[in-house]
Design an enzyme around this catalytic site. Structure first.
Site, short mmCIF file in Angstrom:
data_model
loop_
_atom_site.label_atom_id
_atom_site.label_comp_id
_atom_site.label_asym_id
_atom_site.label_seq_id
_atom_site.Cartn_x
_atom_site.Cartn_y
_atom_site.Cartn_z
N HIS A 1 49.06 85.18 -9.53
CA HIS A 1 49.94 86.36 -9.40
C HIS A 1 49.13 87.65 -9.23
O HIS A 1 49.15 88.54 -10.09
CB HIS A 1 50.89 86.47 -10.61
CG HIS A 1 52.15 87.23 -10.30
ND1 HIS A 1 53.38 86.92 -10.85
CD2 HIS A 1 52.38 88.30 -9.49
CE1 HIS A 1 54.30 87.76 -10.39
NE2 HIS A 1 53.70 88.61 -9.57
N GLU B 1 55.60 80.69 -14.87
CA GLU B 1 54.25 81.21 -15.09
C GLU B 1 53.97 81.30 -16.59
O GLU B 1 54.86 81.68 -17.34
CB GLU B 1 54.13 82.59 -14.45
CG GLU B 1 54.28 82.49 -12.93
CD GLU B 1 54.25 83.82 -12.20
OE1 GLU B 1 53.88 84.84 -12.82
OE2 GLU B 1 54.59 83.83 -11.02
N ARG C 1 58.56 85.63 -5.80
CA ARG C 1 58.78 85.14 -7.16
C ARG C 1 58.85 83.62 -7.10
O ARG C 1 59.49 83.06 -6.19
CB ARG C 1 60.07 85.70 -7.75
CG ARG C 1 59.99 87.12 -8.27
CD ARG C 1 59.08 87.25 -9.50
NE ARG C 1 59.04 88.61 -10.02
CZ ARG C 1 58.15 89.54 -9.64
NH1 ARG C 1 57.22 89.24 -8.75
NH2 ARG C 1 58.18 90.74 -10.18
C1 GLV Z 1 54.74 91.89 -8.96
O1 GLV Z 1 55.03 90.74 -8.87
C2 GLV Z 1 55.68 92.95 -8.94
O2 GLV Z 1 56.89 92.70 -8.90
O3 GLV Z 1 55.24 94.11 -8.97
#
Ligand code: GLV
Ligand code: GLV
Length: 319
Positions: free
Chosen positions: A285, A267, A238
């Site tokens: 991402h 983001e 993250r």
């Molecule tokens: C993606 O970032 C997730 O947490 O699945």
């Protein structure tokens, strides 16, 4: 008929499975995040919300859904976007999608790691801009992974999957984690050390912790300064685990060789200056973004919703 809101177009089979089970599915039929007002409006009266990691699930949204709401099924393994306490006090269950995205995310971590180590994006740019003048003995020299030290911050499912791949590349593995991980200590001969001992030793630092108040800005200016100036930093966890502005400053000053990032503090925005740096590889991402994984996640959110609405324990309960 209980109503389920799916806040985005999803791969199959979530919507199909829920309709088959006799539920009314309200699909926000778009790929981009819906405006907050749309979410609040469409949530009203729903028994289940299937939410994305980019959506804030807080008291306001829960209250907009109201008393029929019984479950929030997050289409992600991470659930830092959800106010768990607000769900608990309202008796709303929360589920996530663990396990199915472990290998895909570990693969993408390696895509970033290799790209940053061997300067793949810089090389690609050189070719596309027509500025390559031919082979040179010292052109775009990178980091040799064989024999290098990989430091994992967090050695849960994804961290361990990254470590398994590292063994094939002949890397030495250090990790920091609240608990010893037999899977790493045994076959991979990894060593668990505190973060302060890990940082100065690693050639590659890769982050695999959930975002919590304890991990926010875990890697800040002080930690970056403890890394070797030749080190690489990879983040597929993250964004806010790294102080992104401190990272830009460190890269600019040459206190760090390169970074590979899949996640960002705010983001979809990037910290000022990040995109101008040549020695960063930036992905939008994509950790879990394979056809197979996204379909498995889709099946999982449906099963979690159906579990709760049928009065059973959902397979992937967080709350
Ligand atoms: C993606 O970032 C997730 O947490 O699945
Ligand atoms: C995430 O699922 C992890 O445990 O790494």
């Amino acid at each position: 008929m209980p109503r389920v809101l799916i806040t985005r177009r999803l791969p199959p089979p979530a919507a199909e499975r829920l309709v088959q089970a006799g539920l009314t599915v309200d699909l926000v039929d778009q790929d981009d995040p819906p405006p907050r007002a749309v979410l609040l409006e469409r949530a009203r009266g729903c028994a289940a919300l299937i939410t994305m990691l980019s959506e804030r699930v807080d008291a306001e949204l829960l209250d907009a859904a109201g008393s029929p709401l019984r479950v929030v099924a997050n289409y992600a393994v991470g659930y830092n976007n959800i106010d768990l306490d607000a769900c608990r006090v309202r008796g709303v269950r929360v589920t996530n999608t663990p396990g199915v995205l472990t290998e895909a995310t570990a693969d993408l971590t390696w895509a970033l790691l290799l790209a940053a180590a061997r300067r793949v994006v810089e090389g690609d740019r050189l070719m596309r801009t027509g500025t390559w003048s031919g082979w040179q003995p010292q052109q775009l020299l990178g980091l040799e992974l064989h024999g290098a030290v990989l430091g994992l911050v967090g050695a849960g499912r994804i961290g361990a999957a990254v470590a398994r791949r590292a063994a094939g590349f002949g890397m030495r593995i250090l990790y920091t984690d609240p608990q010893p991980r037999a899977e790493l200590d045994g076959p991979l001969r990894a060593q668990r050390v505190p973060l302060s001992e890990l940082l100065p030793q690693v050639d590659v630092l890769s982050l695999h912790v959930p975002l919590t108040p304890q991990t926010r800005h875990l890697i800040g200016a002080r930690e970056l300064a403890q890394l070797k100036p030749t080190a690489l930093l990879i983040n597929t966890a993250r964004g806010p685990v790294i102080d992104e502005r401190a990272l830009v400053a460190a890269l600019r000053a040459g206190r760090l060789a390169a970074a590979g990032l899949d996640v960002y503090e705010e983001e979809p925005r990037l910290a000022p200056g990040l995109a101008e740096l040549p020695n960063v590889v930036l992905l939008p991402h994509l950790g879990s973004a394979t056809v197979t994984t996204r379909q498995r996640m889709s099946a999982m959110v449906a099963d979690n919703v159906l579990g709760v609405l049928d009065g059973r324990e959902p397979p992937n309960a967080v709350v």
